[in-house]
Design a protein around this motif. Structure first.
Motif, PDB file in Angstrom:
ATOM      1  N   ALA A  26       0.845  -1.202   0.000  1.00  0.00           N
ATOM      2  CA  ALA A  26       0.000   0.000   0.000  1.00  0.00           C
ATOM      3  C   ALA A  26       0.877   1.248   0.000  1.00  0.00           C
ATOM      4  O   ALA A  26       1.977   1.261   0.553  1.00  0.00           O
ATOM      5  CB  ALA A  26      -0.900  -0.001   1.231  1.00  0.00           C
ATOM      6  N   LEU A  27       0.395   2.292  -0.641  1.00  0.00           N
ATOM      7  CA  LEU A  27       1.112   3.560  -0.631  1.00  0.00           C
ATOM      8  C   LEU A  27       0.954   4.207   0.736  1.00  0.00           C
ATOM      9  O   LEU A  27      -0.107   4.146   1.351  1.00  0.00           O
ATOM     10  CB  LEU A  27       0.562   4.495  -1.718  1.00  0.00           C
ATOM     11  CG  LEU A  27       0.798   4.042  -3.154  1.00  0.00           C
ATOM     12  CD1 LEU A  27       0.075   4.981  -4.118  1.00  0.00           C
ATOM     13  CD2 LEU A  27       2.283   3.999  -3.465  1.00  0.00           C
ATOM     14  N   ARG A  28       2.004   4.851   1.197  1.00  0.00           N
ATOM     15  CA  ARG A  28       1.951   5.527   2.487  1.00  0.00           C
ATOM     16  C   ARG A  28       1.152   6.808   2.375  1.00  0.00           C
ATOM     17  O   ARG A  28       1.219   7.518   1.382  1.00  0.00           O
ATOM     18  CB  ARG A  28       3.364   5.874   2.949  1.00  0.00           C
ATOM     19  CG  ARG A  28       4.175   4.690   3.356  1.00  0.00           C
ATOM     20  CD  ARG A  28       5.566   5.061   3.790  1.00  0.00           C
ATOM     21  NE  ARG A  28       5.547   6.130   4.781  1.00  0.00           N
ATOM     22  CZ  ARG A  28       6.605   6.850   5.099  1.00  0.00           C
ATOM     23  NH1 ARG A  28       7.741   6.646   4.499  1.00  0.00           N
ATOM     24  NH2 ARG A  28       6.519   7.801   5.993  1.00  0.00           N
ATOM     25  N   ASN A  29       0.404   7.120   3.424  1.00  0.00           N
ATOM     26  CA  ASN A  29      -0.308   8.391   3.445  1.00  0.00           C
ATOM     27  C   ASN A  29       0.070   9.221   4.678  1.00  0.00           C
ATOM     28  O   ASN A  29      -0.423  10.314   4.850  1.00  0.00           O
ATOM     29  CB  ASN A  29      -1.825   8.172   3.390  1.00  0.00           C
ATOM     30  CG  ASN A  29      -2.389   7.649   4.686  1.00  0.00           C
ATOM     31  OD1 ASN A  29      -1.764   6.835   5.349  1.00  0.00           O
ATOM     32  ND2 ASN A  29      -3.570   8.105   5.037  1.00  0.00           N
ATOM     33  N   PRO A  70      -3.169   9.101  -1.465  1.00  0.00           N
ATOM     34  CA  PRO A  70      -1.776   9.300  -1.091  1.00  0.00           C
ATOM     35  C   PRO A  70      -0.957   9.739  -2.301  1.00  0.00           C
ATOM     36  O   PRO A  70      -1.389   9.559  -3.443  1.00  0.00           O
ATOM     37  CB  PRO A  70      -1.335   7.913  -0.623  1.00  0.00           C
ATOM     38  CG  PRO A  70      -2.173   6.986  -1.424  1.00  0.00           C
ATOM     39  CD  PRO A  70      -3.502   7.694  -1.592  1.00  0.00           C
ATOM     40  N   ALA A  72       1.684   9.549  -5.243  1.00  0.00           N
ATOM     41  CA  ALA A  72       2.048   8.408  -6.090  1.00  0.00           C
ATOM     42  C   ALA A  72       3.396   7.838  -5.673  1.00  0.00           C
ATOM     43  O   ALA A  72       4.231   8.533  -5.083  1.00  0.00           O
ATOM     44  CB  ALA A  72       2.090   8.847  -7.551  1.00  0.00           C
ATOM     45  N   ALA A  73       3.602   6.579  -5.982  1.00  0.00           N
ATOM     46  CA  ALA A  73       4.881   5.932  -5.686  1.00  0.00           C
ATOM     47  C   ALA A  73       6.011   6.718  -6.341  1.00  0.00           C
ATOM     48  O   ALA A  73       5.892   7.157  -7.481  1.00  0.00           O
ATOM     49  CB  ALA A  73       4.863   4.498  -6.206  1.00  0.00           C
ATOM     50  N   SER A  75       7.060   9.673  -5.471  1.00  0.00           N
ATOM     51  CA  SER A  75       6.902  11.126  -5.336  1.00  0.00           C
ATOM     52  C   SER A  75       7.894  11.681  -4.321  1.00  0.00           C
ATOM     53  O   SER A  75       8.246  11.018  -3.347  1.00  0.00           O
ATOM     54  CB  SER A  75       5.491  11.481  -4.859  1.00  0.00           C
ATOM     55  OG  SER A  75       4.542  11.152  -5.832  1.00  0.00           O
TER      56      SER A  75
END
Length: 89
Positions: A26-29, A70, A72-73, A75
């Motif tokens: 999962a992308l971090r937020n 979140p 984008a990967a 970023s």
């Protein structure tokens, strides 16, 4: 970050593996700041563009992007802020 609890007595571990994979990729937020921030001075840029889609969590001293939105990967996220000095009594 929430915690998931699952029984080891199950005969099918598919849900356990699926949850682990979703959390792992999962992308971090949420992004923790290295120093205590003056919340009134925080500016956040994502890939060099000022972002207004975030909030500051005072309890964890972190920048939080909304769930489902979140960065984008890959970023580049930069938080610029003044630090707070706490006076001990």
């Amino acid at each position: 970050v929430g915690e998931d609890f699952m029984s080891i007595c199950k005969t099918d571990y598919t849900p356990v593996y699926q949850t682990m994979a979703e959390n792992l990729f999962a992308l971090r937020n949420q992004f923790f700041l290295s120093r205590l921030a003056d919340k009134n001075t925080i500016t956040v840029t994502v890939n060099g563009v000022v972002s207004t889609i975030w909030s500051y969590d005072e309890v964890t001293n972190s920048i939080v992007f909304p769930e489902g939105n979140p960065p984008a990967a890959g970023s580049e996220i930069v938080a610029d802020y003044d630090t707070l000095c706490i006076k001990r009594q």
